[in-house]
Design a protein around this motif. Structure first.
Motif, PDB file in Angstrom:
ATOM      1  N   ALA A 182      -0.777  -6.418  -1.205  1.00  0.00           N
ATOM      2  CA  ALA A 182      -1.189  -5.101  -0.701  1.00  0.00           C
ATOM      3  C   ALA A 182      -2.427  -5.281   0.185  1.00  0.00           C
ATOM      4  O   ALA A 182      -3.310  -6.072  -0.135  1.00  0.00           O
TER       5      ALA A 182
ATOM      6  N   LYS B 252      -5.937  -4.022   1.422  1.00  0.00           N
ATOM      7  CA  LYS B 252      -6.978  -3.255   0.745  1.00  0.00           C
ATOM      8  C   LYS B 252      -8.072  -2.917   1.740  1.00  0.00           C
ATOM      9  O   LYS B 252      -8.602  -3.791   2.420  1.00  0.00           O
TER      10      LYS B 252
ATOM     11  N   THR C 163      -8.505   1.831  -1.120  1.00  0.00           N
ATOM     12  CA  THR C 163      -7.117   2.233  -0.908  1.00  0.00           C
ATOM     13  C   THR C 163      -6.285   0.973  -0.721  1.00  0.00           C
ATOM     14  O   THR C 163      -6.634   0.104   0.077  1.00  0.00           O
ATOM     15  N   TYR C 164      -5.210   0.879  -1.470  1.00  0.00           N
ATOM     16  CA  TYR C 164      -4.281  -0.243  -1.394  1.00  0.00           C
ATOM     17  C   TYR C 164      -3.001   0.261  -0.754  1.00  0.00           C
ATOM     18  O   TYR C 164      -2.423   1.228  -1.230  1.00  0.00           O
ATOM     19  N   GLN C 165      -2.581  -0.404   0.317  1.00  0.00           N
ATOM     20  CA  GLN C 165      -1.344   0.001   0.983  1.00  0.00           C
ATOM     21  C   GLN C 165      -0.311  -1.096   0.793  1.00  0.00           C
ATOM     22  O   GLN C 165      -0.525  -2.246   1.175  1.00  0.00           O
TER      23      GLN C 165
ATOM     24  N   SER D 269       3.625   3.024   0.497  1.00  0.00           N
ATOM     25  CA  SER D 269       2.983   3.729  -0.613  1.00  0.00           C
ATOM     26  C   SER D 269       1.525   3.298  -0.712  1.00  0.00           C
ATOM     27  O   SER D 269       1.170   2.178  -0.340  1.00  0.00           O
ATOM     28  N   ASN D 270       0.679   4.198  -1.214  1.00  0.00           N
ATOM     29  CA  ASN D 270      -0.748   3.924  -1.356  1.00  0.00           C
ATOM     30  C   ASN D 270      -1.229   4.247  -2.758  1.00  0.00           C
ATOM     31  O   ASN D 270      -0.686   5.128  -3.413  1.00  0.00           O
TER      32      ASN D 270
ATOM     33  N   THR E 101      -5.206   4.922  -4.509  1.00  0.00           N
ATOM     34  CA  THR E 101      -6.642   5.029  -4.278  1.00  0.00           C
ATOM     35  C   THR E 101      -7.364   4.982  -5.620  1.00  0.00           C
ATOM     36  O   THR E 101      -6.959   5.657  -6.574  1.00  0.00           O
TER      37      THR E 101
ATOM     38  N   GLY F  12      -2.114   8.389  -6.007  1.00  0.00           N
ATOM     39  CA  GLY F  12      -1.144   7.533  -5.356  1.00  0.00           C
ATOM     40  C   GLY F  12      -0.212   8.365  -4.489  1.00  0.00           C
ATOM     41  O   GLY F  12      -0.122   9.577  -4.657  1.00  0.00           O
ATOM     42  N   THR F  13       0.445   7.707  -3.541  1.00  0.00           N
ATOM     43  CA  THR F  13       1.439   8.375  -2.700  1.00  0.00           C
ATOM     44  C   THR F  13       2.725   7.571  -2.738  1.00  0.00           C
ATOM     45  O   THR F  13       2.752   6.427  -3.191  1.00  0.00           O
TER      46      THR F  13
END
Length: 158
Positions: free
Chosen positions: A70, A72, A92-94, A99-100, A102, A124-125
């Motif tokens: 991910a 960061k 924030t990790y993508q 998806s993310n 935080t 999260g998303t």
């Protein structure tokens, strides 16, 4: 305050990951994190020897034990006196699927000691929508210039 000290703090912060399909469960995730400063602003405090406040923007990569990666990005603040003091920030990790996650992190750096901090997962998303949890991270001693290494572990609830 040296720019080298705040960078160590960042190791903060903080790698997370989840599987691409998340069943409702408790997850324990281990990761390694490599981060570097993107922007550092440090301010010395008048009339207090050794006191400074810094705001940093950092970027890096979190490598998870299960093989996932991910990106960061995080922002954090320090309030140090002679290299010791509190820090906090937001990461924030993508993930590759977009998806993310935080998380907020915080800790206290003690001069001459490895950094240690704690995470609180905030949101999260995508496939991580609704995730919550906590975690810890610890600095790894190294001789690399400009980069910081960390080990971490998250306990997540999906």
């Amino acid at each position: 305050m040296s720019k080298r000290m705040p960078v160590a703090v960042v190791l903060a912060a903080f790698g997370l990951t989840l599987s691409h399909e998340i069943p409702a469960a408790d997850l324990s995730l281990e990761f390694k994190l490599v981060v570097m400063p993107v922007e550092v602003k440090t301010f010395d405090i008048a009339n207090i020897e050794g006191q400074s406040v810094a705001l940093m923007k950092m970027s890096g990569v979190a490598y998870f034990k299960d093989g996932r990666v991910a990106a960061k990005n995080f922002i954090f603040q320090t309030d140090y006196n002679k290299g010791s003091g509190p820090f906090f920030g937001y990461s924030t990790y993508q993930f590759e699927d977009g998806s993310n996650i935080t998380a907020r992190f915080a800790g206290t750096l003690r001069a001459g000691q490895p950094i240690h901090g704690e995470y609180a997962v905030l949101s999260g998303t995508g496939v991580y929508a609704g995730v919550k949890g906590s975690g810890t991270f610890d600095g790894v001693p190294h001789k690399l210039s400009g980069a910081n290494l960390l080990n971490g572990k998250f306990s997540l609830i999906t």
